[in-house]
Enzyme design. Structure first.
Site, PDB file in Angstrom:
ATOM      1  N   LYS A  54     -10.166  16.556   4.409  1.00  0.00           N
ATOM      2  CA  LYS A  54     -11.029  15.561   5.066  1.00  0.00           C
ATOM      3  C   LYS A  54     -12.292  16.227   5.595  1.00  0.00           C
ATOM      4  O   LYS A  54     -13.407  15.713   5.420  1.00  0.00           O
ATOM      5  CB  LYS A  54     -10.247  14.871   6.197  1.00  0.00           C
ATOM      6  CG  LYS A  54      -9.182  13.914   5.665  1.00  0.00           C
ATOM      7  CD  LYS A  54      -8.166  13.485   6.715  1.00  0.00           C
ATOM      8  CE  LYS A  54      -7.052  12.674   6.037  1.00  0.00           C
ATOM      9  NZ  LYS A  54      -5.952  12.301   6.959  1.00  0.00           N
ATOM     10  N   GLN A  98      -4.109  13.247  13.023  1.00  0.00           N
ATOM     11  CA  GLN A  98      -3.299  13.400  11.816  1.00  0.00           C
ATOM     12  C   GLN A  98      -1.817  13.130  12.113  1.00  0.00           C
ATOM     13  O   GLN A  98      -1.258  13.669  13.055  1.00  0.00           O
ATOM     14  CB  GLN A  98      -3.488  14.810  11.236  1.00  0.00           C
ATOM     15  CG  GLN A  98      -2.754  15.042   9.932  1.00  0.00           C
ATOM     16  CD  GLN A  98      -3.236  14.143   8.792  1.00  0.00           C
ATOM     17  OE1 GLN A  98      -4.428  13.957   8.583  1.00  0.00           O
ATOM     18  NE2 GLN A  98      -2.304  13.553   8.068  1.00  0.00           N
ATOM     19  N   ASP A 121      -8.602   4.992  10.816  1.00  0.00           N
ATOM     20  CA  ASP A 121      -7.316   4.871  10.110  1.00  0.00           C
ATOM     21  C   ASP A 121      -6.853   3.414  10.064  1.00  0.00           C
ATOM     22  O   ASP A 121      -6.001   3.054   9.256  1.00  0.00           O
ATOM     23  CB  ASP A 121      -6.237   5.698  10.828  1.00  0.00           C
ATOM     24  CG  ASP A 121      -5.962   7.036  10.144  1.00  0.00           C
ATOM     25  OD1 ASP A 121      -6.323   7.190   8.962  1.00  0.00           O
ATOM     26  OD2 ASP A 121      -5.361   7.918  10.796  1.00  0.00           O
TER      27      ASP A 121
END
Ligand code: NAD
Length: 293
Positions: A54, A98, A121
């Site tokens: 990422k 994460q 997200d």
């Protein structure tokens, strides 16, 4: 990989990233550099790989990237304090913690601490609600958003199609089902899960099968209606002594046999996987645009 019906996730992801690159340049010309913060707690090897990818993708595209690595013993309060700092940081438009965090941390509490306007997200309850409401100001979870983009790129007709989503997670299965049933795709959706009865029979109805379970090669060719489209979200490590690493990646679909029977299929790797990061970059741009409008 000699089949001609493969949906090439790498190529579709590259096209999405080209869009992001151009949109980033346009935003930068207006003095706005989209910024993404990725927080990693602990040492999970797969998570490290994802976070690294990422960060690298942001840099390649000209986005501002902030990678924050915290020790495994970080407390929930300490993590939430980091999230709150990022909420207040004007150079950051997207925040991602994460998954999975270490066991002593309540992931749900951390997600709720993220400013929903920066929740790229799409896991905050406010964004879950916006997905159900079909409100485009919300953030759609990256993996199912990527699956929808793959279906569109492959020219798959979703209107009136029978879709079966296997898996009901908040990360993939449920949002995938919501996207398929939404008014801009109009599929008839069945969500199957670990307690579903006669999964093969449920799948045989489907024009579109999306497998998001985490069980290698579970979906067999005799579950598939001839001509159906198969999207394989699963990423499973299976032992393979012939590989240097000792393992290979495989999806939830018994690929070789299913590929013979379906009209289109995503491979693993090289299918859904590359789309997830690409859609994360898209979401970060959306956040930057909405926060600076
Ligand atoms: P999860 O473990 O949260 O959910 C799995 C789902 O599968 C559950 O809802 C469960 O009910 C269902 N299930 C379990 N056993 C079943 C069975 N025997 N029959 C039918 N359903 C069953 O997993 P997840 O986070 O949704 O991820 C699913 C898979 O997708 C994993 O392999 C994961 O690694 C992969 N994944 C890939 C990406 C990507 O970028 N390609 C992103 C996220 C997840």
């Amino acid at each position: 990989m000699s089949h001609s019906n493969i949906i090439d996730g790498k190529a579709v992801a590259a096209a999405v990233l080209d869009e992001v690159r151009a949109e980033t340049a346009a935003l930068k010309a207006k003095g706005i550099t989209p910024g993404l913060a990725v927080v990693l707690v602990g040492e999970d090897p797969a998570s490290k790989v994802y976070v690294g990818a990422k960060d690298r993708t942001c840099q390649e595209l000209g986005l501002h990237s902030k990678k924050i690595t915290l020790p495994a013993e970080t407390t929930q309060d300490e993590l939430i304090a980091v999230v709150k700092e990022l909420n207040a940081d004007p150079s950051i438009h997207g925040i991602l913690v994460q998954s999975p965090p270490p066991k002593h941390i309540d992931e749900e509490a951390v997600i709720r601490a993220i400013d929903p306007r920066k929740d790229v997200d799409g896991f905050h309850p406010e964004n879950v609600a916006k997905l159900v409401l079909e409100d485009p100001s919300g953030f759609v979870p990256c993996t199912p958003a990527g699956c929808m983009r793959l279906l569109a790129a492959a020219g798959v007709e979703t209107n009136g199609a029978e879709a079966v989503v296997i898996g009901r997670s908040m990360i993939v299965g449920k949002p995938m089902a919501m996207l398929l049933v939404a008014k801009n795709s109009n599929a008839t959706v069945t969500i199957a899960h670990s307690r579903s009865k006669d999964l093969p029979a449920i799948c045989r109805r489907a024009d579109i099968v999306v497998a998001a379970v985490g069980r290698p090669d579970m979906v067999k060719a005799d579950w598939i209606k001839p001509g159906a489209v198969v999207i394989d979200v699963g990423i499973n490590r299976v032992d393979d002594p012939s590989k240097k690493s000792g393992y290979r990646l495989t999806g939830d679909v018994d690929y070789a046999d299913v590929a013979e029977k379906c009209s289109a299929i995503t491979p693993v790797p090289g299918g859904v996987g590359p789309m997830t990061i690409a859609m994360l970059m898209k979401n970060t741009l959306q956040a930057a645009r909405q926060l600076t409008a």
